[in-house]
Write a protein that holds these residues in place. Sequence first.
Motif: not given
Length: 590
Positions: A210-233
Amino acid sequence: MTTTDIDGAVTERVVRNDGFEIAAYEYGDPAAETVVLVHGWPDTHHLWDAVVPLLAERFHVVTYDTRGHGRSTRTDRAADYRLEALASDFFAVADAVSPDRPVHVLAHDWGSIQVWEAVCEPGADARVASFTSVSGPNLDHLGKWVRAKLSRPTPRNLWQPFTQLLSSGYTVFSMTPGLDRIFRVVAQENRWQRIVSIMNDTPAANISLGPTFRRDAIEGLLIYRANILPRMLAPRERRTEVPVQLIVAGRDVAIRPAGYDDAHKWVSRLWRRDVPAGHWMPFSHPELLATATTELIDAIRDGVTPRGLRRAETDGDKGRFEDQLVVITGAGSGIGRETARAFARRGAEIVLSDINLDAAKETAELIVAEGGAAHAYQLDVADEEQVRSHASEVGTVHGVPDILINNAGIGQAGGFFDTPSAEFDRVMRINLGGVVNGCRAFGAAMSARGLGGHIVNVSSMAAYSPQQGFSAYSTSKSAVFMFSDCLRTELAGRGISVHTVCPGVVHTNIVSTTTFSGVSAEEEKRRQARYDELYRRRRYTPDKVAEQIVRAVERDRSIVPITPEARLQLQISRFAPAAFRFVAARVKLT
């Protein structure tokens, strides 16, 4: 499958949920069953550009930009990317686009992870009719799988979580403030397209961003920070009554296939298709995803499960070849007939052909009498157009084969100068051309389907055993041997194994029908009878060859010499070829 031009057939709408505006895009007939497509990181609804046209002819197809991506509301708060919030957005979209009946879902990557969160909510089966999950696990299930493995620390149980940890190593950068800047290096459209192209073995032109790819790729990384550790631990017990189909990518760089092995513990109705593909299958395998999704929808609605979906069922004990389609040429007698029967006894459905239709029907009748399923056709494998037509008919009536066995062939003997050019060419057209024609006609469909498979090409010990009086036959079988080697390298990346079967002295009717050039008709009959008797005394029958062909497919063996003499001569040809040529120059078998 027909396609629709999506550029001129889209209806845009905004769905509001919890202060966020979600940009949604609708295609097809709004009155049809609704299929919602959910993308992951770092994509937008453009991830589905190649899939939407394949579904929109039959369904009301809806894509949307998840929060923080594309034209949906953006946020810089990690808490806004928690799975509960993303699942709430999904339900809001589903309710807006299909308020009166449940939706079907096809989701990828983090889109799949958030839909897993949704379908495990109480009562989700009243709002979601089916869920096809691509390269995105339930994080709670994955966390429990890791804990279960580590609680029983065998080498295998330790190795599997370890390899998953290595595959997920990139998430450290995603979750660590500051380190996520590293992604700015790859968050360039051309660079990312090349990376995805290499990982998925698909042209960069297939990668829709999409035309917003660069911004999505950086800002969308927050999804990892919000979910990985709580769910895995602290993984939760999460179950669902929604029918789920897993599309598992064998070459996924992020999620190893073993991570899905325990999914049946939490899903009441589960199907699993393992695909020899990379992570971004919406780009590399759009037809496969559309077909798999459609098959699940049809099965749930009509109660009739197609072969491909039956094969993907995870409950019950299924035979190795149950619900698989096997196509065999030259199956009217000998090795072809016995191979057809061997696979049928293991649950496969058989499509068999022979130039002699009565012989093919006889084989089919034997299989049916033994409780199997078989369909007989007449086929001249040397006729390319006839083979193409046959493959088209088989594809329409029975489907794409899982296993193709190019067995049809003829025998020929006689000195080279005694063999007319027309006879030499006939041997090559049947023995080599028949294999090439079969691989081209059926192999192309198997490759395009994307589910892998097996191609068995019957060569001969003569392929690597030079001897007097067999120039045409040995040349044709040697060509099959090399052709199979070349084809194996081309199809390896598509999950299609090519097996080269090389029988030795086996008693079949090919001996009694072998043409002997340069001799009278009476002498030809005498030699046919003589060699048929010698082969009969050898006592190596076609059913033994058939069992080795089945075993070769089961064990994924590439080169399969059959009979002790075939195995011995293969080793001699590799390590002492000069010795064999010395003997061949002084010994004449015919």
